[in-house]
Write a protein that holds these residues in place. Structure first.
Motif, PDB file in Angstrom:
ATOM      1  N   LYS A 118      25.385 -42.301  14.677  1.00 26.05           N
ATOM      2  CA  LYS A 118      24.695 -41.296  15.494  1.00 26.05           C
ATOM      3  C   LYS A 118      24.692 -39.934  14.817  1.00 26.05           C
ATOM      4  O   LYS A 118      24.657 -38.902  15.488  1.00 26.05           O
ATOM      5  N   ASP A 177      28.261 -28.301  15.920  1.00 29.50           N
ATOM      6  CA  ASP A 177      26.971 -28.913  16.212  1.00 29.50           C
ATOM      7  C   ASP A 177      26.115 -29.075  14.958  1.00 29.50           C
ATOM      8  O   ASP A 177      26.522 -28.705  13.854  1.00 29.50           O
ATOM      9  N   ARG A 178      24.928 -29.635  15.126  1.00 27.85           N
ATOM     10  CA  ARG A 178      24.052 -29.932  13.984  1.00 27.85           C
ATOM     11  C   ARG A 178      23.552 -28.681  13.273  1.00 27.85           C
ATOM     12  O   ARG A 178      23.050 -28.757  12.152  1.00 27.85           O
ATOM     13  N   ALA A 204      24.440 -35.588  22.154  1.00 24.81           N
ATOM     14  CA  ALA A 204      23.208 -35.779  22.929  1.00 24.81           C
ATOM     15  C   ALA A 204      22.224 -34.617  22.786  1.00 24.81           C
ATOM     16  O   ALA A 204      21.063 -34.741  23.177  1.00 24.81           O
ATOM     17  N   GLU A 205      22.679 -33.512  22.240  1.00 26.21           N
ATOM     18  CA  GLU A 205      21.782 -32.353  22.097  1.00 26.21           C
ATOM     19  C   GLU A 205      20.641 -32.636  21.128  1.00 26.21           C
ATOM     20  O   GLU A 205      20.833 -33.328  20.122  1.00 26.21           O
ATOM     21  N   LYS A 206      19.505 -32.067  21.397  1.00 28.32           N
ATOM     22  CA  LYS A 206      18.323 -32.206  20.528  1.00 28.32           C
ATOM     23  C   LYS A 206      18.096 -30.920  19.743  1.00 28.32           C
ATOM     24  O   LYS A 206      18.405 -29.846  20.198  1.00 28.32           O
TER      25      LYS A 206
END
Length: 206
Positions: A118, A177-178, A204-206
């Motif tokens: 993921k 985060d990303r 789950a963040e986009k």
């Protein structure tokens, strides 16, 4: 005994107390304590949402940049968090000497395998282990397959800015985060459920 006789003892006691105070401050700065965590942390302007379970989160758009960590892994090979740009990064701070670290290690091994597809990367920071072979044996015992920085003096921990989701003990776990920003932090040892609760919202963040 005269005051003149007592004075050297008083002075010596004062010097010893000062040394102990400095030593305690240094120990706190490099996070040598192996604790069970807490329920609050950080500093001003962090916009934390902090639960009673020792987990702090920051809303997307209000997060601080995470530092890029560079160094060597437990075998002496170069390691950098910059290699994992675009992924959710889970940073676990641990020591082989730390009982809560041993308690949570098997869960980190399991969950890291569960989420590896993921775009999630786990990375450890091993600290206060004077010899890397102890840390290597720890990872082997608990089935840890992701890399860990070897940071015996705790220098990497000091790269996190105070007042952000900076480490405040051992074990601690940080989620980046990303976009390379500090999204969440746990100040306690985690099991599978609490580890998923920490990282799943960021995944789950986009």
């Amino acid at each position: 005994m005269s005051a003149a006789c007592r004075a050297p003892r008083i002075a010596a006691t004062t010097r010893r107390a000062a040394k102990l105070t400095v030593g305690a401050a240094v120990a706190a700065l490099v996070l040598t304590a192996c604790g069970s965590g807490g329920t609050s942390g950080g500093g001003n302007n962090t916009n934390f949402v902090t639960s009673t379970g020792g987990i702090s989160t920051v809303k997307k758009g209000e997060r601080h940049d995470a530092p890029v960590l560079t160094g060597k892994d437990l075998t002496g090979k170069p390691l950098s968090t910059d290699d994992y740009k675009g992924k959710v990064l889970v940073v676990n701070i641990w020591g082989s000497w730390c009982s809560p670290c041993r308690a949570e290690a098997k869960y980190f091994s399991t969950v890291s395998d569960q989420v590896k597809d993921k775009d999630v990367q786990f990375v450890g920071i091993n600290t206060r282990d004077p010899r890397s072979d102890s840390a290597i044996a720890f990872e082997k015992d608990y089935g840890i397959t992701y890399p860990s920085f070897y940071d015996p003096s705790g220098k990497l921990l000091l790269k996190f800015e105070k007042g952000t989701l900076n480490p405040q003990g051992i074990p601690n776990t940080l989620v980046i985060d990303r976009e390379g920003k500090l999204a969440a932090r746990s100040l306690k040892a985690l099991n599978s459920k609490s580890l998923h609760e920490l990282i799943d919202p960021v995944i789950a963040e986009k």
